[in-house]
Design a protein around this motif. Sequence first.
Motif, PDB file in Angstrom:
ATOM      1  N   GLY B  98      23.390   4.708   0.311  1.00 37.64           N
ATOM      2  CA  GLY B  98      22.186   5.515   0.160  1.00 37.64           C
ATOM      3  C   GLY B  98      21.071   5.020   1.061  1.00 37.64           C
ATOM      4  N   ASN B  99      20.850   3.697   1.034  1.00 38.29           N
ATOM      5  CA  ASN B  99      19.784   3.114   1.859  1.00 38.29           C
ATOM      6  C   ASN B  99      20.020   3.378   3.328  1.00 38.29           C
ATOM      7  OD1 ASN B  99      19.006   2.068  -0.561  1.00 38.29           O
ATOM      8  ND2 ASN B  99      19.850   0.033  -0.189  1.00 38.29           N
ATOM      9  N   THR B 100      21.285   3.178   3.743  1.00 36.57           N
ATOM     10  CA  THR B 100      21.601   3.352   5.156  1.00 36.57           C
ATOM     11  C   THR B 100      21.428   4.801   5.577  1.00 36.57           C
ATOM     12  OG1 THR B 100      23.110   1.528   5.088  1.00 36.57           O
ATOM     13  CG2 THR B 100      23.428   3.066   6.857  1.00 36.57           C
ATOM     14  N   LEU B 101      21.880   5.720   4.715  1.00 37.41           N
ATOM     15  CA  LEU B 101      21.762   7.145   5.002  1.00 37.41           C
ATOM     16  C   LEU B 101      20.290   7.529   5.144  1.00 37.41           C
ATOM     17  CD1 LEU B 101      23.948   9.260   5.299  1.00 37.41           C
ATOM     18  CD2 LEU B 101      23.448  10.016   2.980  1.00 37.41           C
ATOM     19  N   PHE B 255      25.826  11.251  14.726  1.00 39.96           N
ATOM     20  CA  PHE B 255      26.165  11.481  13.322  1.00 39.96           C
ATOM     21  C   PHE B 255      26.947  10.291  12.776  1.00 39.96           C
ATOM     22  CE2 PHE B 255      28.853  13.242   9.974  1.00 39.96           C
ATOM     23  CZ  PHE B 255      27.902  13.896   9.199  1.00 39.96           C
ATOM     24  N   ALA B 256      27.812   9.746  13.611  1.00 41.66           N
ATOM     25  CA  ALA B 256      28.619   8.614  13.174  1.00 41.66           C
ATOM     26  C   ALA B 256      27.747   7.419  12.835  1.00 41.66           C
ATOM     27  CB  ALA B 256      29.613   8.238  14.257  1.00 41.66           C
ATOM     28  N   SER B 257      26.611   7.301  13.547  1.00 39.01           N
ATOM     29  CA  SER B 257      25.769   6.123  13.328  1.00 39.01           C
ATOM     30  C   SER B 257      24.983   6.223  12.024  1.00 39.01           C
ATOM     31  CB  SER B 257      24.807   5.953  14.498  1.00 39.01           C
ATOM     32  OG  SER B 257      23.834   6.969  14.444  1.00 39.01           O
ATOM     33  N   LEU B 258      25.006   7.393  11.385  1.00 45.26           N
ATOM     34  CA  LEU B 258      24.242   7.563  10.138  1.00 45.26           C
ATOM     35  C   LEU B 258      24.675   6.548   9.088  1.00 45.26           C
ATOM     36  CD1 LEU B 258      23.930  11.403   9.543  1.00 45.26           C
ATOM     37  CD2 LEU B 258      22.191   9.793  10.290  1.00 45.26           C
ATOM     38  N   LEU B 259      25.973   6.281   9.017  1.00 44.20           N
ATOM     39  CA  LEU B 259      26.464   5.389   7.970  1.00 44.20           C
ATOM     40  C   LEU B 259      26.913   4.029   8.498  1.00 44.20           C
ATOM     41  CD1 LEU B 259      28.393   7.442   5.282  1.00 44.20           C
ATOM     42  CD2 LEU B 259      26.370   6.048   5.014  1.00 44.20           C
ATOM     43  N   SER B 260      26.843   3.836   9.817  1.00 46.06           N
ATOM     44  CA  SER B 260      27.292   2.533  10.303  1.00 46.06           C
ATOM     45  C   SER B 260      26.165   1.512  10.272  1.00 46.06           C
ATOM     46  CB  SER B 260      27.882   2.651  11.701  1.00 46.06           C
ATOM     47  OG  SER B 260      26.898   3.138  12.570  1.00 46.06           O
TER      48      SER B 260
END
Lengths: 649, 322
Positions: B98-101, B255-260
């Motif tokens: 959640g925080n990362t998103l 988009f991939a970096s949203l959760l990495s």
Amino acid sequence: MNNRLNQIIFVVALMTVAINCCACISIETASSVETNKSLSNAATTQTKTATLSDSLFKAAYPGDYKLVKLGEEELWQDRGEAGNFGGVLTVSEFGSGPKTFNCWAASDVESGGIASLMYESLLGVDPWTAKFYPRLAKNFSISADHRDYTFTLRKGLRWSDGHPLTADDVVYTFGTLIAKGFGNSSSRDVLSVYGHYPSVEKIDNLTIRFHTQVPFAPFLSAVGAAIAPKHILEPITSKLTAENKVGEFNSFWDINCKPETLVVNGPFKLHRYLPGQRVELVPNPYYSMVDKLNRRLPYLNKFVVLIVPDQNTQLLKFYAGDTDLLDIRAVRGGDAALVKQREKSGNFTMYNLGPDDGTIFFMLNLCRRKNPKTGKFYVDPIKQSWFNNRYLRQAISHAVDRKRMVANIMRGVGYELFTSESTASVFFNNKLKPYPQDLGYASQLLEKGGFKKQGDFLYDGQGNRVEFTLYTNAGNSVRDAICVMIQNDLKTLGIKVNYQPIDFNILVDKVSDSLEWDAVVMGLTGSRLEPYDGANVWKSAGRLHMFDQRLPDSKGTIKVDDARDWEKQIDSCFNQGATTFDLPSRHKYFDLYQQITYDEQPFIYLFSNLNITAVRNTIGNYMPTPLGIGFVPRGSMHNVEEIFLKKTP
Amino acid sequence: MSLPVYIFKRCLQALPLLFIISIMSFVMMRLAPIDPLAYLKANPAISQATIKAEEERLGINKPPVVQYFLWLSNLLKGDLGISTSGGSVNKLLLQRAGNTLLLGVASVFFTWLIAIPAGVYAAVYRNTLIDRGFTILTAIGMSMPTFLLALILLMLATQTHILPIGGLTSQDFFEKNLLGKGLDILSHLIIPTTVLTVIGLAGVQRQMRASLLDVLQLDYVRTARAKGLPESKVIYAHAVKTAINPLITLFGFEFASLLSGAALTETVLAYPGLGRLTLEAVETKDMNLVMASLMLGGLMLISGNLLAAILLKFADPRIALE
């Protein structure tokens, strides 16, 4: 057109460089990054920290705890001044936060530190006198043959859920939880005397007796394990014992547990855990200590531990007033002078609590055996003859400039070290004198050892040039700087040192398993109170007898058939030191072991860190002592229950 | 090919890809000469028996192939295993996701909000003072290490006392009302979002500028101008619409970096994100946790690409789904 673009790019590049430089300067001064280039400006900071290291802080002895009775309940009355209740104390902790809230499964410093705020044991160690005193116990006695230990608990003790704390909890903790190896089984190892675990029995509701097969002096420090709540844990452990799944105990009260399910007996209890952010603790309503006015402690309303993964950020948070205290290890060598400058404006005081019990040392691989799998020597026979030559080790010890290491690498926030027990230890042998760097004497020692210097290089009796590889763990700027200094110092003796930083894990593997190494710079933790804790390192069959590691067989036992005379002597010092209760004789044995390591130099000790804390002046009853230091976040607050926040006028 | 069929086909194609990613990640982690128990082994108080027991618990004494299939079969059941610290990996990831998103969405949003108009402006008013200003700004953004920018902003915050020093919530967070909570999180998000936006800005702005410059030289733009269309219509209705295509592809990767997560920024700013968690896991060779993070990254990249393909279809009717 192109020209203009080039100009712009040049200007941008210049600006970026300028920005980077400015930032680097501020980071350089705010961290312990140490290179040869910055050696010159270290001299100025050193003068400031020199005064710091001269003024070892030790709070005045506040007297003993008093037992008071409130109704049926027996409580300890604290020793500090009466403070006021309420307020939030915020500290920070460097790292990634606790791994578990299960006190008995904790094996890392961060979890251990949180657990030490939540759980107490039968005994405590007085941070002024280093003597054992009863904590959950009211008193304790040792039988004449030093094999029976009887503890009487205080009346009216309760767990944080109101359930009474009795002898059953103690017997469960030592007889089941630790004995059967639930959680971190190292407490079981510490309690076992030559493989025999002591028996524990309940005499009555408040009395417990331990029995050891042979007299074992370190027993009192080992019995300081936290007492566990039987009424909560027994239903879990009994199921796991039956199904032979002792390991699954680790997942109970892990970091995903509900805080309200924790039951504690210490001053604080977990209230909330925000992963990667902070741990919040609140007072245990049944904590069995009162202040001078017989009011139940602790004073604080909340104890907050911020988890900060970067040490510069940790400092900034303290400067900004987000935290009230920078505990040991948060103030590094390079930072001390800068933090000191802000003492007045930041309304805090810095305390020098003396050297740490950890040690940093240089060692050579003394192994003389062959690898049974390959049939080859672990260490090249030519190098073996050098490393096993005592004169070479002594020469190195006289050639390294510890003073310059402390001044330049630690910026004065370190303490030169020459003995295997740190100067922080109560068993430190003060007859062993420090010595300054003396390259002339080092050269004489080398000549005595049969080495000859020709031109720039040193040769052994057979004409082989002395050259070896030095490892340390990469990424540790302090050890990196140490290795560079050693390399330079030994170069003047004609010894060529090839320095190579490697990953910490690989370093550990080389030292403890593959044994393929020449020289290593490493550090170890020690104990201020019990030198026997170093048995794993010093006994020739020890698991961390790193300078000549014997490998365990398939059953995990280590057999030794090639111990040197001095190794055997150290073995006997440890064995006798463990079974003798008379303090002067214990000192005699542990003095002798330090004397042997001082002469033989299997580890060439370099220095210890200094423990420095910076504490906001609004904190009351902060009484740190060099002995009263535990795991952060409790850290230097050995009397955390009586810490309070002064009311601002 | 209709859209649902296309999506279904792409999802099927993703499965073997994910399988290969998992094998590669697993092999690489196994090959890394890191011993997850090194810290235990270097501690004088820990016995040989404890280390053996720990090896047993983590399953690192089993052969690698057995370990892999154990992991795979658990994954199919939706269980990502336990971390070396004992906690369940599912829960660890959920706590941080959640925080990362939040940070990811905020920084991507601001990056694109600023970068697209800035890129268009820079292309239209090429070689003016403002275009050069953007050039300098993006050059700084590209050359400045993230941790450094984060540290500089933190120092600024320490001096000015306006913004909080790292973290995600204040200590009195849970005593605040809903509005207070929202504002608290917002104030904590300002520094990390600024850092990631400044860093991310450069690439997108330069791409937009270059892409639009190319299009502006095409014949149809000249035709549109010759027809007498107003300049704003030429640029926004015709040129930008075509020039945006490469940016949609870029968006797929973003988009991939949203959760990495951004490990360095998160570390300096004490932000409780996935990047920091993964970095710490790699350092301690926390197999299950690293595998889960890598798989999540792979999954996000694949879905980012799929998303980009679908968006491209809508943005440019010439593109056929195949």
